[in-house]
Design an enzyme around this catalytic site. Structure first.
Site, PDB file in Angstrom:
ATOM      1  N   LYS A  58       0.609   8.026   5.291  1.00 15.56           N
ATOM      2  CA  LYS A  58      -0.051   7.594   4.054  1.00 15.56           C
ATOM      3  C   LYS A  58      -1.525   7.393   4.402  1.00 15.56           C
ATOM      4  O   LYS A  58      -1.847   6.575   5.267  1.00 15.56           O
ATOM      5  CB  LYS A  58       0.603   6.293   3.582  1.00 15.56           C
ATOM      6  CG  LYS A  58       0.014   5.693   2.332  1.00 15.56           C
ATOM      7  CD  LYS A  58       0.834   4.485   1.899  1.00 15.56           C
ATOM      8  CE  LYS A  58       0.073   3.607   0.942  1.00 15.56           C
ATOM      9  NZ  LYS A  58       0.800   2.372   0.634  1.00 15.56           N
ATOM     10  N   LYS A  60      -0.103  -0.884 -10.926  1.00 16.83           N
ATOM     11  CA  LYS A  60       1.359  -0.984 -10.813  1.00 16.83           C
ATOM     12  C   LYS A  60       1.798  -2.433 -11.060  1.00 16.83           C
ATOM     13  O   LYS A  60       1.207  -3.372 -10.539  1.00 16.83           O
ATOM     14  CB  LYS A  60       1.804  -0.533  -9.425  1.00 16.83           C
ATOM     15  CG  LYS A  60       1.704   0.981  -9.258  1.00 16.83           C
ATOM     16  CD  LYS A  60       2.577   1.463  -8.147  1.00 16.83           C
ATOM     17  CE  LYS A  60       1.837   1.871  -6.915  1.00 16.83           C
ATOM     18  NZ  LYS A  60       0.731   2.763  -7.026  1.00 16.83           N
ATOM     19  N   GLU A 104      -2.683  13.464  -6.679  1.00 18.82           N
ATOM     20  CA  GLU A 104      -2.553  12.890  -5.329  1.00 18.82           C
ATOM     21  C   GLU A 104      -1.241  13.320  -4.670  1.00 18.82           C
ATOM     22  O   GLU A 104      -0.362  13.891  -5.321  1.00 18.82           O
ATOM     23  CB  GLU A 104      -2.612  11.367  -5.409  1.00 18.82           C
ATOM     24  CG  GLU A 104      -1.493  10.772  -6.261  1.00 18.82           C
ATOM     25  CD  GLU A 104      -1.102   9.372  -5.828  1.00 18.82           C
ATOM     26  OE1 GLU A 104      -0.782   9.191  -4.643  1.00 18.82           O
ATOM     27  OE2 GLU A 104      -1.109   8.469  -6.685  1.00 18.82           O
ATOM     28  N   SER A 145      -5.570  -3.142  -2.351  1.00 18.80           N
ATOM     29  CA  SER A 145      -5.537  -1.692  -2.156  1.00 18.80           C
ATOM     30  C   SER A 145      -6.942  -1.114  -1.985  1.00 18.80           C
ATOM     31  O   SER A 145      -7.887  -1.517  -2.684  1.00 18.80           O
ATOM     32  CB  SER A 145      -4.876  -1.030  -3.357  1.00 18.80           C
ATOM     33  OG  SER A 145      -4.942   0.361  -3.227  1.00 18.80           O
ATOM     34  N   ALA A 146      -7.034  -0.143  -1.072  1.00 21.56           N
ATOM     35  CA  ALA A 146      -8.303   0.573  -0.884  1.00 21.56           C
ATOM     36  C   ALA A 146      -8.687   1.346  -2.149  1.00 21.56           C
ATOM     37  O   ALA A 146      -9.840   1.751  -2.308  1.00 21.56           O
ATOM     38  CB  ALA A 146      -8.189   1.527   0.297  1.00 21.56           C
ATOM     39  N   ASP A 147      -7.734   1.510  -3.075  1.00 25.12           N
ATOM     40  CA  ASP A 147      -8.058   2.189  -4.346  1.00 25.12           C
ATOM     41  C   ASP A 147      -9.190   1.451  -5.073  1.00 25.12           C
ATOM     42  O   ASP A 147     -10.034   2.070  -5.713  1.00 25.12           O
ATOM     43  CB  ASP A 147      -6.843   2.181  -5.293  1.00 25.12           C
ATOM     44  CG  ASP A 147      -5.662   2.975  -4.770  1.00 25.12           C
ATOM     45  OD1 ASP A 147      -5.815   3.664  -3.741  1.00 25.12           O
ATOM     46  OD2 ASP A 147      -4.580   2.888  -5.379  1.00 25.12           O
ATOM     47  N   ASP A 149      -4.099  -8.552   0.878  1.00 26.08           N
ATOM     48  CA  ASP A 149      -3.645  -7.177   0.683  1.00 26.08           C
ATOM     49  C   ASP A 149      -4.188  -6.646  -0.641  1.00 26.08           C
ATOM     50  O   ASP A 149      -3.607  -6.844  -1.704  1.00 26.08           O
ATOM     51  CB  ASP A 149      -2.113  -7.112   0.722  1.00 26.08           C
ATOM     52  CG  ASP A 149      -1.615  -5.679   0.768  1.00 26.08           C
ATOM     53  OD1 ASP A 149      -2.414  -4.778   0.446  1.00 26.08           O
ATOM     54  OD2 ASP A 149      -0.442  -5.456   1.122  1.00 26.08           O
TER      55      ASP A 149
HETATM   56  N1  PSU Z   1       1.263   5.990  -8.407  1.00 24.50           N
HETATM   57  C1  PSU Z   1       2.627   6.105  -8.439  1.00 24.50           C
HETATM   58  N2  PSU Z   1       3.279   6.006  -7.233  1.00 24.50           N
HETATM   59  C2  PSU Z   1       2.634   5.810  -6.032  1.00 24.50           C
HETATM   60  C3  PSU Z   1       1.206   5.691  -6.024  1.00 24.50           C
HETATM   61  C4  PSU Z   1       0.574   5.787  -7.251  1.00 24.50           C
HETATM   62  O1  PSU Z   1       3.223   6.267  -9.507  1.00 24.50           O
HETATM   63  O2  PSU Z   1       3.284   5.734  -4.985  1.00 24.50           O
HETATM   64  C5  PSU Z   1       0.482   5.461  -4.692  1.00 24.50           C
HETATM   65  C6  PSU Z   1      -0.984   5.858  -4.802  1.00 24.50           C
HETATM   66  O3  PSU Z   1      -1.248   6.783  -3.780  1.00 24.50           O
HETATM   67  C7  PSU Z   1      -1.751   4.582  -4.558  1.00 24.50           C
HETATM   68  C8  PSU Z   1      -0.848   3.869  -3.614  1.00 24.50           C
HETATM   69  O4  PSU Z   1      -3.024   4.819  -4.010  1.00 24.50           O
HETATM   70  O5  PSU Z   1       0.445   4.084  -4.245  1.00 24.50           O
HETATM   71  C9  PSU Z   1      -1.202   2.397  -3.462  1.00 24.50           C
HETATM   72  O6  PSU Z   1      -0.821   1.955  -2.199  1.00 24.50           O
HETATM   73  P1  PSU Z   1      -1.403   0.574  -1.605  1.00 24.50           P
HETATM   74  O7  PSU Z   1      -0.905  -0.471  -2.550  1.00 24.50           O
HETATM   75  O8  PSU Z   1      -0.826   0.439  -0.218  1.00 24.50           O
HETATM   76  O9  PSU Z   1      -2.883   0.717  -1.582  1.00 24.50           O
HETATM   77 MN    MN Z   2      -2.181  -2.635   0.678  1.00 22.54          MN
END
Ligand code: PSU
Ligand code: MN
Length: 341
Positions: free
Chosen positions: A91, A166, A27, A147-149, A145
């Protein structure tokens, strides 16, 4: 596939896909919003070379001038990291695709979007750092909140190799959501511990173990490949999460990082940091407080995940190849029978 014509594939990626050689995607939000410059570009280049050394083709995904790229040349990678430093990279997740393309913008692809581009290109494996998930109360339990993941994993058949969700997140809620979405989550039982069910812990991204049990475990990386292969036999359209504990020598201590993460989350709440900004805010806050230790741990675990992804991808391709061979053998056997009759 018509959509595939819109994608910009590097020659290296196109050749590997045509020859059915293993490809692992990477990514670019981690480059644009996850890690500081210049460590971000060093990480990106190194992870690609780890994959190539394993005989696997890397495909770093990103939007450049509004075009979806699957695989970047070295100079594209450098320009992308420089543009990130100047704040000229968005992003990008599923909902932003049309806007970014229409306005010819640069975009770092999150896990969700990297899954989409990988699937369109025909790539089944993707290595990164930590999965997005359900954020902790921010503010209150109504922030929604998520994540779309997680929703992408429910509808796109790509396997994500990472160090768990995370640890800045609410891990139990993240797991519940993944279960609802029908996503397999398993953890590599690297030390082959004799653990009773529910005792193998999910890695905590920065740490080797979170305090949350992993739904499943696998003792070898070949087993992970077999899980994907069998899931694909039924052509299921959902993804998988394979969690690899971060390397022992660079993983952070639970007690040390937990307090720092809690404090960063409190500050985010006080400063009303929401939406897309929240994850990058937390990661950079933690990097500052740990004086770069979290960045060091993050880079080390991404490399470790790339190595694991390479082995999983190669085992999977070997399984596909032998399935093709036995299918063609049985096809020619039945041809023989027809001729002999
Ligand atoms: N893994 C890491 N660092 C990051 C990410 C993943 O070690 O910054 C990113 C990925 O792109 C993941 C995003 O999709 O953080 C999640 O963001 P959010 O919580 O806004 O969905
Ligand atoms: Mn988010």
């Amino acid at each position: 596939m018509k959509q595939r014509n819109i994608l910009r594939l590097t020659e290296e990626v196109r050749n590997a896909l045509n020859l059915r050689k293993p490809v692992v995607s990477l990514e670019s939000t981690i480059i644009s919003h996850g890690l500081p410059y210049p460590q971000n570009i060093d990480m990106a280049v190194e992870v690609e070379s780890i994959l190539r050394d394993q005989g696997v083709t890397p495909a770093t995904c990103a939007f450049i001038d509004g075009r979806p790229h699957v695989g970047l040349t070295q100079s594209d990678l450098l320009r992308f990291a420089e543009a990130s430093q100047l704040g000229k990279v968005h992003k990008v997740s599923r909902g932003d695709i049309g806007f970014v393309m229409a306005n010819k913008l640069n975009g770092g692809t999150t896990i969700s979007l990297t899954m989409i581009l990988s699937h369109l290109a025909g790539i089944k494996f993707f290595a990164t750092g930590g999965l997005g998930g359900v954020h902790r109360d921010n503010p209150g339990e109504t922030s929604m909140d998520i994540s779309a993941d997680l929703t992408e994993l429910g509808r796109t058949p790509v396997s994500v190799i990472c160090a768990g969700p995370k640890s800045i997140l609410d891990i139990p809620r993240t797991l519940e959501f993944l279960e609802t979405q029908g996503v397999f989550v398993g953890t590599y039982n690297e030390d082959k511990k004799q653990v009773a069910q529910n005792e193998l812990k999910l890695p905590g991204f920065y740490t080797r173990e979170s305090n949350v049990a992993s739904p499943f475990g696998f003792d070898t990386l070949e087993e992970a490949a077999r899980i994907v292969f069998n899931q694909q036999l039924l052509n299921l359209q959902s993804g998988n999460v394979f969690c690899i504990p971060p390397p022992k020598d660079t993983a952070l201590n639970n007690d040390f990082i937990t307090l720092i993460i809690d404090k960063a989350n409190e500050e985010a709440k006080e400063n009303r940091i929401l939406g897309k900004q929240l994850t990058p805010y937390l990661l950079s806050k933690i990097a500052k407080v740990t004086k770069g230790q979290s960045v060091h741990a993050n880079i080390s675990l991404v490399k470790n995940n790339a190595l694991a992804a390479a082995t999983i991808a190669k085992s999977y391709y070997a399984l596909e190849e032998s399935a093709r061979e036995s299918a063609s053998e049985s096809a020619s056997e039945s041809e023989m029978k027809t001729v002999c009759m």
